[in-house]
Design a protein around this motif. Structure first.
Motif, PDB file in Angstrom:
ATOM      1  N   LYS A  95      45.098  19.211 -14.311  1.00 12.15           N
ATOM      2  CA  LYS A  95      44.045  20.225 -14.219  1.00 12.15           C
ATOM      3  C   LYS A  95      42.801  19.758 -14.973  1.00 12.15           C
ATOM      4  O   LYS A  95      41.675  19.896 -14.479  1.00 12.15           O
ATOM      5  CB  LYS A  95      44.557  21.559 -14.778  1.00 12.15           C
ATOM      6  N   GLU A  96      42.997  19.193 -16.148  1.00 15.90           N
ATOM      7  CA  GLU A  96      41.869  18.677 -16.926  1.00 15.90           C
ATOM      8  C   GLU A  96      41.143  17.567 -16.168  1.00 15.90           C
ATOM      9  O   GLU A  96      39.913  17.521 -16.162  1.00 15.90           O
ATOM     10  CB  GLU A  96      42.350  18.160 -18.280  1.00 15.90           C
ATOM     11  N   GLU A  97      41.912  16.680 -15.547  1.00 20.51           N
ATOM     12  CA  GLU A  97      41.313  15.582 -14.781  1.00 20.51           C
ATOM     13  C   GLU A  97      40.554  16.113 -13.571  1.00 20.51           C
ATOM     14  O   GLU A  97      39.472  15.627 -13.248  1.00 20.51           O
ATOM     15  CB  GLU A  97      42.393  14.582 -14.357  1.00 20.51           C
ATOM     16  N   GLU A  98      41.110  17.136 -12.907  1.00 22.90           N
ATOM     17  CA  GLU A  98      40.421  17.753 -11.771  1.00 22.90           C
ATOM     18  C   GLU A  98      39.103  18.386 -12.218  1.00 22.90           C
ATOM     19  O   GLU A  98      38.076  18.229 -11.557  1.00 22.90           O
ATOM     20  CB  GLU A  98      41.305  18.817 -11.121  1.00 22.90           C
ATOM     21  N   LEU A  99      39.152  19.113 -13.332  1.00 21.93           N
ATOM     22  CA  LEU A  99      37.936  19.753 -13.850  1.00 21.93           C
ATOM     23  C   LEU A  99      36.894  18.713 -14.252  1.00 21.93           C
ATOM     24  O   LEU A  99      35.700  18.892 -14.004  1.00 21.93           O
ATOM     25  CB  LEU A  99      38.270  20.657 -15.037  1.00 21.93           C
ATOM     26  N   LYS A 100      37.355  17.625 -14.841  1.00 19.81           N
ATOM     27  CA  LYS A 100      36.440  16.551 -15.236  1.00 19.81           C
ATOM     28  C   LYS A 100      35.789  15.940 -13.998  1.00 19.81           C
ATOM     29  O   LYS A 100      34.577  15.694 -13.979  1.00 19.81           O
ATOM     30  CB  LYS A 100      37.191  15.484 -16.023  1.00 19.81           C
ATOM     31  N   GLN A 102      35.379  17.405 -11.074  1.00 21.85           N
ATOM     32  CA  GLN A 102      34.463  18.407 -10.524  1.00 21.85           C
ATOM     33  C   GLN A 102      33.153  18.425 -11.306  1.00 21.85           C
ATOM     34  O   GLN A 102      32.076  18.528 -10.721  1.00 21.85           O
ATOM     35  CB  GLN A 102      35.101  19.796 -10.555  1.00 21.85           C
ATOM     36  N   LYS A 103      33.260  18.314 -12.610  1.00 22.20           N
ATOM     37  CA  LYS A 103      32.064  18.300 -13.460  1.00 22.20           C
ATOM     38  C   LYS A 103      31.209  17.074 -13.143  1.00 22.20           C
ATOM     39  O   LYS A 103      29.982  17.171 -13.042  1.00 22.20           O
ATOM     40  CB  LYS A 103      32.482  18.303 -14.929  1.00 22.20           C
ATOM     41  N   GLU A 104      31.864  15.915 -12.990  1.00 23.01           N
ATOM     42  CA  GLU A 104      31.137  14.688 -12.662  1.00 23.01           C
ATOM     43  C   GLU A 104      30.468  14.804 -11.291  1.00 23.01           C
ATOM     44  O   GLU A 104      29.334  14.360 -11.115  1.00 23.01           O
ATOM     45  CB  GLU A 104      32.085  13.488 -12.699  1.00 23.01           C
ATOM     46  N   GLN A 105      31.177  15.402 -10.329  1.00 24.11           N
ATOM     47  CA  GLN A 105      30.602  15.588  -8.997  1.00 24.11           C
ATOM     48  C   GLN A 105      29.384  16.506  -9.054  1.00 24.11           C
ATOM     49  O   GLN A 105      28.362  16.233  -8.422  1.00 24.11           O
ATOM     50  CB  GLN A 105      31.643  16.167  -8.025  1.00 24.11           C
ATOM     51  N   ALA A 106      29.510  17.580  -9.818  1.00 27.48           N
ATOM     52  CA  ALA A 106      28.390  18.514  -9.955  1.00 27.48           C
ATOM     53  C   ALA A 106      27.208  17.832 -10.636  1.00 27.48           C
ATOM     54  O   ALA A 106      26.055  18.028 -10.249  1.00 27.48           O
ATOM     55  CB  ALA A 106      28.831  19.744 -10.744  1.00 27.48           C
ATOM     56  N   LYS A 107      27.497  17.028 -11.629  1.00 25.34           N
ATOM     57  CA  LYS A 107      26.457  16.298 -12.354  1.00 25.34           C
ATOM     58  C   LYS A 107      25.749  15.319 -11.414  1.00 25.34           C
ATOM     59  O   LYS A 107      24.514  15.225 -11.416  1.00 25.34           O
ATOM     60  CB  LYS A 107      27.102  15.555 -13.532  1.00 25.34           C
ATOM     61  N   GLU A 108      26.528  14.598 -10.605  1.00 32.08           N
ATOM     62  CA  GLU A 108      25.962  13.641  -9.653  1.00 32.08           C
ATOM     63  C   GLU A 108      25.118  14.354  -8.597  1.00 32.08           C
ATOM     64  O   GLU A 108      24.037  13.887  -8.241  1.00 32.08           O
ATOM     65  CB  GLU A 108      27.087  12.835  -8.986  1.00 32.08           C
TER      66      GLU A 108
END
Length: 126
Positions: A95-100, A102-108
């Motif tokens: 779950k942490e890896e998925e959230l990370k 998702q965060k990277e995708q949103a940042k990109e």
């Protein structure tokens, strides 16, 4: 004997059995316990289980996982009824890896939108 962690899983899986919880937990240990442990060889050490004292009062604190004696521990949460503690930790890590990710995708995506806006502003100025 079995590893203490397996007793905890058996108890947890049968906690809705009211006055028959102990009998159902023992049956689960005999019927399903071995298969449950076989799927998780890194978590359940049967050799250590064989050398544990027979009486609970003879156990040393370091022989008992915190979640076994802490009824408020996440291990006992109903959503994890079919999971061992290692299973839960792996689920949390995923779950942490998925959230990370998702965060990277949103940042990109935000970065790309910003670059696009800057290009549009540059085109308007020409």
């Amino acid at each position: 004997g079995y590893p203490l962690q397996l007793y905890a899983v058996a108890w947890k899986q049968n906690r809705n059995q009211a006055d028959q919880q102990l009998a159902h937990a023992v049956n689960w240990m005999y019927d399903e316990g071995g298969k449950f442990m076989d799927k998780r060889p890194d978590e359940f050490d049967t050799v250590v289980a064989q050398i544990l004292p027979l009486k609970v009062e003879d156990l040393e604190p370091d022989q008992i996982a915190d979640y076994i004696v802490d009824s408020k521990h996440e291990f006992w949460d109903a959503k994890y009824v079919n999971h061992s503690w290692n299973d839960i930790e792996k689920l949390k890590q995923q779950k942490e890896e998925e959230l990370k990710a998702q965060k990277e995708q949103a940042k990109e995506k935000l970065k790309q939108e910003k670059e696009k806006k800057l290009l549009e502003i540059g085109d308007e100025e020409k």
